[in-house]
Write a protein that holds these residues in place. Structure first.
Motif, short mmCIF file in Angstrom:
data_model
loop_
_atom_site.label_atom_id
_atom_site.label_comp_id
_atom_site.label_asym_id
_atom_site.label_seq_id
_atom_site.Cartn_x
_atom_site.Cartn_y
_atom_site.Cartn_z
N PRO A 30 0.89 -1.10 0.03
CA PRO A 30 -0.02 0.01 -0.06
C PRO A 30 0.96 1.19 0.15
N GLN A 31 0.30 2.30 -0.48
CA GLN A 31 0.95 3.61 -0.65
C GLN A 31 1.08 4.07 1.00
N ARG A 32 1.68 5.03 1.37
CA ARG A 32 1.89 5.61 2.81
C ARG A 32 1.53 7.17 2.41
N ASP A 33 0.93 7.57 3.66
CA ASP A 33 1.03 9.09 3.60
C ASP A 33 2.03 9.65 4.33
N GLU A 34 1.78 10.87 4.34
CA GLU A 34 2.90 11.77 5.19
C GLU A 34 2.92 11.52 6.59
N ASN A 35 1.99 11.06 7.31
CA ASN A 35 2.23 10.39 8.72
C ASN A 35 2.81 8.84 8.50
N ASN A 36 2.89 8.24 7.40
CA ASN A 36 3.20 6.82 7.25
C ASN A 36 2.17 5.85 7.60
N LEU A 37 0.88 6.40 7.26
CA LEU A 37 -0.44 5.76 7.33
C LEU A 37 -0.52 5.10 6.00
N ARG A 38 -1.08 3.68 6.18
CA ARG A 38 -1.32 3.05 4.95
C ARG A 38 -2.56 3.63 4.01
N LYS A 39 -2.39 3.58 2.89
CA LYS A 39 -3.68 4.22 2.10
C LYS A 39 -3.60 3.35 0.96
N PHE A 40 -4.88 2.52 0.81
CA PHE A 40 -5.26 1.95 -0.19
C PHE A 40 -5.84 2.41 -1.23
N THR A 41 -5.98 2.04 -2.64
CA THR A 41 -6.38 2.74 -3.72
C THR A 41 -7.79 1.71 -4.28
N ASP A 42 -8.35 2.17 -5.24
CA ASP A 42 -9.34 1.31 -6.08
C ASP A 42 -8.84 -0.03 -6.69
N SER A 43 -7.50 0.28 -7.28
CA SER A 43 -6.83 -0.77 -7.93
C SER A 43 -6.21 -1.88 -6.66
N ASP A 44 -6.11 -1.42 -5.55
CA ASP A 44 -5.67 -2.57 -4.58
C ASP A 44 -7.00 -3.24 -4.41
N ILE A 45 -8.26 -2.95 -4.42
CA ILE A 45 -9.39 -3.75 -4.25
C ILE A 45 -9.53 -4.74 -5.14
N GLY A 46 -9.45 -4.61 -6.34
CA GLY A 46 -9.39 -5.60 -7.32
C GLY A 46 -8.13 -6.69 -7.21
N TRP A 47 -7.06 -6.18 -6.74
CA TRP A 47 -6.18 -7.04 -6.34
C TRP A 47 -6.28 -8.02 -5.30
N VAL A 48 -6.65 -7.55 -3.96
CA VAL A 48 -6.93 -8.24 -3.11
C VAL A 48 -8.32 -9.03 -3.19
N LYS A 49 -9.19 -8.80 -3.96
CA LYS A 49 -10.30 -9.81 -4.22
C LYS A 49 -9.76 -10.99 -5.11
N PHE A 50 -8.79 -10.67 -5.84
CA PHE A 50 -8.41 -11.88 -6.87
C PHE A 50 -7.48 -12.76 -5.84
N LEU A 51 -6.29 -11.98 -5.09
CA LEU A 51 -5.63 -12.62 -4.24
C LEU A 51 -6.66 -13.80 -3.37
N LEU A 52 -7.69 -13.28 -2.84
CA LEU A 52 -8.57 -14.07 -2.11
C LEU A 52 -9.20 -15.07 -2.62
N HIS A 53 -9.70 -14.92 -3.93
CA HIS A 53 -9.96 -15.97 -4.88
C HIS A 53 -8.95 -16.91 -4.96
N LEU A 54 -7.78 -16.61 -5.29
CA LEU A 54 -6.60 -17.50 -5.25
C LEU A 54 -6.39 -18.49 -4.02
N LYS A 55 -6.56 -17.46 -2.90
CA LYS A 55 -6.37 -18.29 -1.55
C LYS A 55 -7.40 -19.34 -1.39
N ASN A 56 -8.58 -18.98 -1.82
CA ASN A 56 -9.87 -19.96 -1.60
C ASN A 56 -9.95 -21.03 -2.38
#
Length: 126
Positions: A30-56
């Motif tokens: 994930p990207q990080r903001d100026e406070n080093n907090l994780r920031k996820f994007t819309d493209s990350d949604i598709g990737w994680v959903k695909f990863l979960l399908h692979l895992k499942n």
């Protein structure tokens, strides 16, 4: 649009600890903001959903990591990624065939019990 780890966890229906684990294992970056907090994007949604399908589908962490590495390399690994998915597809199909056979036996046994409850007497044979 960006999402905090909590928002993102809700969107993809996993826990924040799962997301942190996936990041630690190299499956997410994930990207990080100026406070080093994780920031996820819309493209990350598709990737994680695909990863979960692979895992499942039964894909191991080693395979998930390999797939992720090949994805990061780019199009020169399309053949390898396709082959890994084809291998997993074959294993899923074999598992589905086995599950279907088990379901057929269960259905036959239920039918046997229904017949017995109606007074029909015969032996159950596999």
């Amino acid at each position: 649009m960006t999402y905090s780890i909590g928002e993102f966890a809700n969107i993809v229906s996993v826990t924040t600890s799962t997301l942190r684990y996936y990041e630690k294992e190299g499956l997410l970056t994930p990207q990080r903001d100026e406070n080093n907090l994780r920031k996820f994007t819309d493209s990350d949604i598709g990737w994680v959903k695909f990863l979960l399908h692979l895992k499942n589908s039964g894909m191991s962490m080693t395979e998930l990591k390999q797939y992720t590495q090949w994805r990061e390399i780019g199009d020169e690994t399309l053949k390898e990624r396709k082959e890994l998915l084809e291998k997993r597809k074959q294993l899923v199909e074999e598992e589905m065939e086995s599950l279907q056979k088990n379901l057929d036996v269960l259905n036959r046994k239920i039918e046997f019990y229904e017949d017995r409850l109606k007074g029909h007497k015969y032996e159950f044979v596999l």
